[in-house]
Write an enzyme that holds these catalytic residues in place. Structure first.
Site, PDB file in Angstrom:
ATOM      1  CG  HIS A 252      77.393  53.495  82.419  1.00 47.42           C
ATOM      2  ND1 HIS A 252      78.352  53.573  81.594  1.00 47.42           N
ATOM      3  CD2 HIS A 252      76.710  53.072  82.084  1.00 47.42           C
ATOM      4  CE1 HIS A 252      77.966  53.436  80.763  1.00 47.42           C
ATOM      5  NE2 HIS A 252      76.765  52.568  80.862  1.00 47.42           N
ATOM      6  CD  GLU A 253      73.436  51.264  84.089  1.00 50.98           C
ATOM      7  OE1 GLU A 253      72.445  51.974  82.997  1.00 50.98           O
ATOM      8  OE2 GLU A 253      74.666  50.542  83.411  1.00 50.98           O
ATOM      9  CG  HIS A 256      72.028  55.223  80.785  1.00 49.21           C
ATOM     10  ND1 HIS A 256      72.454  56.164  79.727  1.00 49.21           N
ATOM     11  CD2 HIS A 256      73.160  54.325  80.806  1.00 49.21           C
ATOM     12  CE1 HIS A 256      73.917  55.238  78.884  1.00 49.21           C
ATOM     13  NE2 HIS A 256      73.896  54.445  79.632  1.00 49.21           N
ATOM     14  CG  HIS A 259      69.864  61.367  78.973  1.00 50.60           C
ATOM     15  ND1 HIS A 259      71.101  60.508  78.262  1.00 50.60           N
ATOM     16  CD2 HIS A 259      69.672  62.215  78.684  1.00 50.60           C
ATOM     17  CE1 HIS A 259      70.121  61.596  76.773  1.00 50.60           C
ATOM     18  NE2 HIS A 259      69.760  62.903  77.385  1.00 50.60           N
ATOM     19  CD  GLU A 282      75.369  54.132  76.984  1.00 47.02           C
ATOM     20  OE1 GLU A 282      76.620  53.666  77.749  1.00 47.02           O
ATOM     21  OE2 GLU A 282      74.908  52.563  76.891  1.00 47.02           O
ATOM     22  CE1 TYR A 397      80.268  49.165  73.614  1.00 48.48           C
ATOM     23  CE2 TYR A 397      80.655  48.905  70.962  1.00 48.48           C
ATOM     24  CZ  TYR A 397      79.777  48.222  71.897  1.00 48.48           C
ATOM     25  OH  TYR A 397      78.291  47.073  72.779  1.00 48.48           O
TER      26      TYR A 397
HETATM   27 ZN   LIG Z   1      75.140  52.671  79.095  1.00 51.67          ZN
END
Ligand SMILES: [Zn+2]
Length: 480
Positions: A252-253, A256, A259, A282, A397
């Site tokens: 997940h991180e 980011h 990106h 997200e 979300y």
């Molecule tokens: Zn996140």
């Protein structure tokens, strides 16, 4: 609430918890003042409406959506109601499963204070898999190596650790550089992944410097970011071993991070994750998690610390089953919150406390499949929207889940390591940051507007017979 065998204790606890900060809450603060939020909630809505009018909008929901990917209240409401319709058959199955088990524990009528407790019993008897059992398959160096191999295949980039000439704030920290296929350096990132005393908990990516260029001075700045976690450090000569949840966190991180790092935008305010709409930011992170759920991805990131064997297929299947356990009920709960948040902020004139409660009740009538006790004052403690930044944005979300599921489904169709699809994702989403509307970026990647179908499939709703029929019937109004 999950483990207490005493049913009346659970009920007492439930009542105390769901009446916090309401007219049923007898507590007072240190100054002897009531903790009832009722009037404050009305005031907050009034002030938000006033702000909206000052800015030339009709209501606060319009203010919130003006900087988000979703166009208007109707679009978000349609999305939420459509998702609710499609999740309901699965939710009814989830509820029936809980009710069936509840009988075994002498509970005739399942109540709100029983669900977490019974769900845990179902989990224990139907899925005999613990995160601890999974841990030996995910030594951190293997996971990191696999993660790099995955992004190298997808985006034609290379990652190299850099030890010389880089200052670090702790021995645990490592620094890497990212190169394109022609060995041009694109940026750099720090990993600070281990828990230690005094360190803030959780996991996050944050930019250190953005991509930026100032042509007149011939100044170029490359993006650099931090990716931080709190994993268990290596111990007794064994590498750090991750649970599958922690693997997902790292992916997940890293999503980011990419990106931030792969941006081609040189104006800092819209480079990388900067200036990207709240409900779309997200997308790259949740999207990246998909490779940690896929058998081919798992093969690259898992290797048993003693035997070297990859995670067996049956264990992956068990992880997937747990992932979708009670997902119908959970989805309806999230929709209940999101729709309530949207509607109270879209209402003019601003609602008072009675109006807020009436809205909550009507949303529950529409969405929930399990009766909520009359005294439940969930709204009074809904700090995301009254005290946090999620006002008229709680739907984000689910919205981001829809985007990431739909983006990944293109890889499911074309091959999950397909470099052409990877390049398209890099060019249309990762490279452009906030320099174009997220909607345009998504449509450029997918060749159409986002569809709800992949989210339904990934949530396991397409597996229920009724769910599948409903999905077919409402494909068109599920588009956003
Ligand atoms: Zn996140």
């Amino acid at each position: 609430m999950t483990h207490a065998d005493d049913r009346s204790l659970r009920e007492t606890m439930y009542r105390a918890y769901v009446t916090r900060a309401s007219e049923f809450d007898a507590h007072t603060n240190a100054k002897g003042e009531s903790l009832n939020n009722a009037d404050i909630m009305g005031q907050i809505l009034q002030l938000r409406e006033q702000k909206a009018k000052l800015l030339g909008f009709d209501n606060y929901a319009e203010v919130s959506l003006s900087t988000k990917m979703a166009d208007n209240v109707a679009e978000v409401e349609t999305f939420l109601r459509s998702l609710a319709t499609q999740a309901t058959p699965a939710a009814k199955q989830d509820l029936a499963q809980l009710q069936k088990y509840a009988q075994d524990y002498g509970i005739e009528e399942l109540q709100a204070w029983d669900s977490a407790y019974i769900a845990e019993k179902v989990k224990q008897s139907e899925f005999s898999l613990s995160q601890e059992e999974i841990r030996p398959y995910f030594p951190l160096p293997k996971v990191i190596g696999g993660l790099f191999a995955i992004v190298e295949r997808l985006y034609g980039i290379k990652v190299q650790e850099q030890t010389a000439f880089v200052s670090r704030w702790h021995d645990d920290v490592s620094f890497y550089q990212l190169f394109d296929a022609d060995d041009n350096v694109l940026g750099g990132f720090y990993f600070d992944l281990f828990a230690r005393s005094g360190k803030r908990g959780g996991a996050w990516m944050s930019g250190f410097q953005s991509r930026y260029s100032y042509d007149e001075k011939n100044h170029q700045q490359l993006p650099v970011c931090f990716m931080v976690g709190n994993f268990t450090p290596a111990l007794d000569g064994k590498p750090s071993l991750l649970t599958h949840d922690e693997v997902l966190t790292l992916f997940h991180e890293f999503g980011h991070g990419l990106h931030h790092l792969l941006t081609q935008v040189t104006v800092g305010d819209v480079a990388g994750v900067n200036g990207v709409e709240w409900d779309a930011v997200e997308l790259p992170s949740q999207f990246m998690e998909n490779w940690a759920w896929d058998a081919e991805g798992i093969a690259l990131i898992s290797s048993h610390v003693e035997t070297g064997a990859p995670l067996p297929k049956d264990k992956l299947a068990a992880l997937l089953a747990v992932k979708n356990f009670q997902s119908g009920m959970q989805t309806l709960r999230q929709i209940e919150f999101a729709l309530f948040d949207l509607l109270i902020h879209a209402h003019t004139p601003a609602l008072d406390y009675d109006g807020i409660l009436a809205t909550l009740n009507s949303v529950r009538d529409d969405i929930a499949i399990m009766q909520t006790p009359d005294y439940n004052r969930f709204a009074n403690g809904f700090s995301h929207i009254f005290a946090g930044g999620y006002a008229a944005g709680y739907y984000s979300y689910k919205w981001a889940e829809l985007l990431s599921a739909d983006a990944f489904s293109k890889f499911e169709e074309e091959g999950i390591f397909n470099p052409v699809t990877g390049k398209a994702f890099r060019d249309t989403i990762l490279s452009v940051g906030g320099s174009f509307p997220a909607k345009t970026n998504f449509e450029n990647f997918r060749g159409r507007s986002a569809s709800i179908d992949a989210l339904l499939r990934h949530s396991g709703f397409a597996d229920t017979k009724k769910g599948r029929a409903a999905a077919n019937a409402s494909t068109t109004h599920g588009m956003i």
